[in-house]
Design a protein around this motif. Structure first.
Motif, PDB file in Angstrom:
ATOM      1  N   UNK A  63      -0.500   3.708   3.684  1.00  0.00           N
ATOM      2  CA  UNK A  63      -0.830   4.634   3.005  1.00  0.00           C
ATOM      3  C   UNK A  63      -0.527   6.002   3.680  1.00  0.00           C
ATOM      4  N   UNK A  64      -0.536   6.144   4.855  1.00  0.00           N
ATOM      5  CA  UNK A  64      -0.224   7.557   5.528  1.00  0.00           C
ATOM      6  C   UNK A  64       1.210   7.656   5.739  1.00  0.00           C
ATOM      7  N   UNK A  65       1.994   6.630   5.881  1.00  0.00           N
ATOM      8  CA  UNK A  65       3.437   6.569   5.943  1.00  0.00           C
ATOM      9  C   UNK A  65       3.806   7.086   4.632  1.00  0.00           C
ATOM     10  N   UNK A  66       3.359   6.690   3.477  1.00  0.00           N
ATOM     11  CA  UNK A  66       3.614   7.131   2.392  1.00  0.00           C
ATOM     12  C   UNK A  66       3.303   8.750   1.878  1.00  0.00           C
ATOM     13  N   UNK A  67       2.111   8.829   2.298  1.00  0.00           N
ATOM     14  CA  UNK A  67       1.664  10.420   2.284  1.00  0.00           C
ATOM     15  C   UNK A  67       2.549  11.412   3.017  1.00  0.00           C
ATOM     16  N   UNK A  68       2.929  10.902   4.382  1.00  0.00           N
ATOM     17  CA  UNK A  68       3.892  11.738   5.231  1.00  0.00           C
ATOM     18  C   UNK A  68       5.172  11.766   4.364  1.00  0.00           C
TER      19      UNK A  68
ATOM     20  N   UNK B  90       0.816  -1.000   0.051  1.00  0.00           N
ATOM     21  CA  UNK B  90      -0.125  -0.027   0.108  1.00  0.00           C
ATOM     22  C   UNK B  90       1.026   1.155  -0.016  1.00  0.00           C
ATOM     23  N   UNK B  91       2.012   1.124   0.742  1.00  0.00           N
ATOM     24  CA  UNK B  91       2.967   2.215   0.750  1.00  0.00           C
ATOM     25  C   UNK B  91       3.514   2.757  -0.681  1.00  0.00           C
ATOM     26  N   UNK B  92       3.998   1.500  -1.238  1.00  0.00           N
ATOM     27  CA  UNK B  92       4.581   1.670  -2.459  1.00  0.00           C
ATOM     28  C   UNK B  92       3.512   1.989  -3.565  1.00  0.00           C
ATOM     29  N   UNK B  93       2.260   1.478  -3.731  1.00  0.00           N
ATOM     30  CA  UNK B  93       1.414   2.043  -4.500  1.00  0.00           C
ATOM     31  C   UNK B  93       0.841   3.540  -4.353  1.00  0.00           C
ATOM     32  N   UNK B  94       0.842   4.000  -3.090  1.00  0.00           N
ATOM     33  CA  UNK B  94       0.759   5.445  -2.688  1.00  0.00           C
ATOM     34  C   UNK B  94       1.981   6.376  -3.269  1.00  0.00           C
TER      35      UNK B  94
ATOM     36  N   UNK C 254      12.624   9.453   9.722  1.00  0.00           N
ATOM     37  CA  UNK C 254      12.199   7.996   9.801  1.00  0.00           C
ATOM     38  C   UNK C 254      10.735   8.026  10.146  1.00  0.00           C
ATOM     39  N   UNK C 255      10.033   7.456   9.211  1.00  0.00           N
ATOM     40  CA  UNK C 255       8.558   7.123   9.532  1.00  0.00           C
ATOM     41  C   UNK C 255       8.368   5.458   9.948  1.00  0.00           C
TER      42      UNK C 255
ATOM     43  N   UNK D  26       5.458   8.330  13.789  1.00  0.00           N
ATOM     44  CA  UNK D  26       4.861   6.868  13.835  1.00  0.00           C
ATOM     45  C   UNK D  26       3.275   7.279  13.182  1.00  0.00           C
ATOM     46  N   UNK D  27       2.950   6.220  12.381  1.00  0.00           N
ATOM     47  CA  UNK D  27       1.658   6.081  11.702  1.00  0.00           C
ATOM     48  C   UNK D  27       0.746   5.019  12.336  1.00  0.00           C
ATOM     49  N   UNK D  28      -0.421   4.736  12.180  1.00  0.00           N
ATOM     50  CA  UNK D  28      -1.371   3.923  12.626  1.00  0.00           C
ATOM     51  C   UNK D  28      -1.021   2.446  12.347  1.00  0.00           C
ATOM     52  N   UNK D  29      -1.319   1.609  13.127  1.00  0.00           N
ATOM     53  CA  UNK D  29      -1.034   0.097  12.706  1.00  0.00           C
ATOM     54  C   UNK D  29      -1.477  -0.205  11.485  1.00  0.00           C
ATOM     55  N   UNK D  30      -0.635  -0.688  10.613  1.00  0.00           N
ATOM     56  CA  UNK D  30      -0.781  -1.052   9.218  1.00  0.00           C
ATOM     57  C   UNK D  30      -1.059   0.220   8.401  1.00  0.00           C
ATOM     58  N   UNK D  31      -0.673   1.356   8.901  1.00  0.00           N
ATOM     59  CA  UNK D  31      -0.901   2.524   8.176  1.00  0.00           C
ATOM     60  C   UNK D  31       0.257   2.996   7.029  1.00  0.00           C
TER      61      UNK D  31
END
Length: 165
Positions: A119-124, A19-23, A82-83, A112-117
Motif C-alpha cells: 500500500x505504501x509503495x502505491x501511495x509513494x 494491495x499495491x494494485x488495489x491502491x 524505483x520503489x 524502500x517501504x516496509x516489508x510487505x508494504x
C-alpha cells in the motif's frame, strides 16, 4: 498520466502486489504488472527497465523476497524512480529482502517501504506522479483527511467509553 510499472520477482509476491494494485485503482492511476526475476530473467528485467520511460511508465515498483535484487537491478538500468517492496519469506521473515533492497550503493537509489508494504509503495508512487498531476494531489489530500477523521472518531469513542467526566 504516466503509469506505474510493477514488477514482482515471483508470483508468490502477488498477495503483496495485489494491495499495491488495489491502491492504485483507488486513485485511478494506470499500471502494468509483470513477473520478472533479477536472477532467472535478467535480460528481460533489463529490457523492461530500459524501455519503461518510453512505454509511458513514470514510476517503477519492484517487489521481491529473499535476496531481493530486483529493485536494485531495475534502478541500475533506468533513471525513473524505483520503489522497492521487500517481501516476507519463510527463511528470514523478510529481513534479508529488506536489507537487500534498502542497502543500495551511492548513485543507484531505491526508495524502500516496509516489508510487505504494498500500500505504501502505491501511495509513494501516487505522490511522485502527483507532482505533475494536480488531481492526484487533491485525491491524496482527501485520503489523508479521511484517515485523520477516522482516527478522531475512534478517539472520541474510546474517550467516551473510558475517560471519567
Amino acid at each position: 498520466m504516466k503509469k506505474v510499472g510493477i514488477v514482482m520477482g515471483s508470483d508468490s509476491d502477488l498477495p503483496v502486489v495485489q494491495k499495491t494494485v488495489d491502491t492504485l485503482k483507488e486513485f485511478g492511476v494506470p499500471y502494468e504488472v509483470h513477473v520478472l526475476s533479477a536472477h532467472r530473467t535478467p535480460a528481460e528485467v533489463s529490457r523492461f527497465a530500459k524501455n519503461a520511460h518510453g512505454n509511458g511508465v513514470g514510476v517503477i515498483i519492484a517487489a521481491a523476497g529473499m535476496a531481493a535484487h530486483l529493485a536494485g537491478v531495475i534502478a541500475a538500468e533506468t533513471v525513473l524512480p524505483v520503489i522497492g517492496i521487500p517481501c516476507k519469506s519463510t527463511t528470514l521473515d523478510g529481513i534479508d529482502a529488506l536489507l537487500s533492497t534498502v542497502q543500495m550503493p551511492s548513485g543507484i537509489p531505491v526508495a524502500t517501504v516496509a516489508i510487505n508494504g504494498g500500500v505504501n509503495a502505491a501511495l509513494l508512487s501516487v505522490e511522485i506522479l502527483a507532482l505533475s498531476e494536480p488531481d492526484l494531489a487533491e485525491k491524496l489530500a482527501a485520503k489523508r483527511a479521511a484517515g485523520a477523521e477516522a482516527v478522531l472518531k475512534k478517539d472520541a469513542a474510546i474517550a467516551e467509553q473510558f475517560n471519567q467526566k
